[in-house]
Design a protein around this motif. Structure first.
Motif, PDB file in Angstrom:
ATOM      1  N   ARG A 170      79.465  18.824  52.146  1.00  0.00           N
ATOM      2  CA  ARG A 170      80.653  18.231  52.766  1.00  0.00           C
ATOM      3  C   ARG A 170      80.799  16.754  52.375  1.00  0.00           C
ATOM      4  NH1 ARG A 170      82.918  20.499  57.376  1.00  0.00           N
ATOM      5  NH2 ARG A 170      82.163  22.570  57.870  1.00  0.00           N
TER       6      ARG A 170
ATOM      7  N   GLU B 247      74.572  22.032  53.738  1.00  0.00           N
ATOM      8  CA  GLU B 247      75.984  22.010  54.123  1.00  0.00           C
ATOM      9  C   GLU B 247      76.472  20.579  54.319  1.00  0.00           C
ATOM     10  OE1 GLU B 247      78.767  23.319  57.879  1.00  0.00           O
ATOM     11  OE2 GLU B 247      76.949  24.489  57.480  1.00  0.00           O
TER      12      GLU B 247
ATOM     13  N   LYS C 210      84.802  24.413  55.456  1.00  0.00           N
ATOM     14  CA  LYS C 210      84.589  25.813  55.816  1.00  0.00           C
ATOM     15  C   LYS C 210      85.924  26.560  55.774  1.00  0.00           C
ATOM     16  CE  LYS C 210      80.687  25.180  58.922  1.00  0.00           C
ATOM     17  NZ  LYS C 210      80.195  25.359  60.288  1.00  0.00           N
ATOM     18  N   LYS C 211      85.854  27.875  55.776  1.00  0.00           N
ATOM     19  CA  LYS C 211      87.040  28.703  55.812  1.00  0.00           C
ATOM     20  C   LYS C 211      87.781  28.429  57.119  1.00  0.00           C
ATOM     21  CE  LYS C 211      88.272  33.358  54.583  1.00  0.00           C
ATOM     22  NZ  LYS C 211      87.789  34.665  54.200  1.00  0.00           N
ATOM     23  N   ASN C 212      89.096  28.341  57.047  1.00  0.00           N
ATOM     24  CA  ASN C 212      89.978  28.082  58.188  1.00  0.00           C
ATOM     25  C   ASN C 212      89.765  26.695  58.800  1.00  0.00           C
ATOM     26  OD1 ASN C 212      91.145  30.637  57.983  1.00  0.00           O
ATOM     27  ND2 ASN C 212      89.546  31.544  59.263  1.00  0.00           N
ATOM     28  N   GLU C 213      89.202  25.794  58.068  1.00  0.00           N
ATOM     29  CA  GLU C 213      88.989  24.428  58.545  1.00  0.00           C
ATOM     30  C   GLU C 213      90.048  23.538  57.903  1.00  0.00           C
ATOM     31  OE1 GLU C 213      84.932  22.212  59.429  1.00  0.00           O
ATOM     32  OE2 GLU C 213      85.343  22.292  57.296  1.00  0.00           O
TER      33      GLU C 213
ATOM     34  N   LEU D 280      83.674  19.543  50.510  1.00  0.00           N
ATOM     35  CA  LEU D 280      83.867  20.956  50.794  1.00  0.00           C
ATOM     36  C   LEU D 280      84.143  21.180  52.273  1.00  0.00           C
ATOM     37  CD1 LEU D 280      81.036  22.505  48.590  1.00  0.00           C
ATOM     38  CD2 LEU D 280      83.432  22.203  48.017  1.00  0.00           C
TER      39      LEU D 280
END
Length: 103
Positions: A81, A77, A88-91, A86
């Motif tokens: 990033r 991860e 995360k969802k809702n970030e 990239l």
């Protein structure tokens, strides 16, 4: 043996001997398999061995990174990033312009 020769013949023998020794000495230093070639090849070997050690260390580091990428989801991860931006969802990512330095 040299005592039986005339003075002129002794000089010739001495001259030829010195000439032969000089040629053999020069050949052993400057020839294709001489001392200069030997030292050049020895230095090249030393450089190649050092480069080989460095490549071996790089390979070890790369193998460790491959293992971490395959088995460590937290590291994967982090790399995703950092390298690919990239999220995360809702970030949400906020980018602020860098302040200009005053001189």
């Amino acid at each position: 043996m040299l005592a039986n020769l005339s003075e002129n013949d002794r000089k010739k023998v001495l001259l030829y001997s010195v000439l032969i020794v000089t040629v053999v000495g020069a050949w052993s230093v400057f020839g294709p398999y001489g001392a200069l070639k030997y030292y050049g090849v020895a230095n090249e070997l030393e450089e190649v061995l050092a480069q080989n050690d460095q490549l071996r260390e790089n390979n070890t580091a790369l193998r460790q990174e491959i293992t971490k990428l395959k088995k460590d989801p937290v590291y994967l991860e982090e790399v995703a990033r950092r390298e690919f931006g990239l999220i995360k969802k809702n970030e949400v990512i906020y980018e602020f312009p860098e302040k200009k330095k005053r001189h």
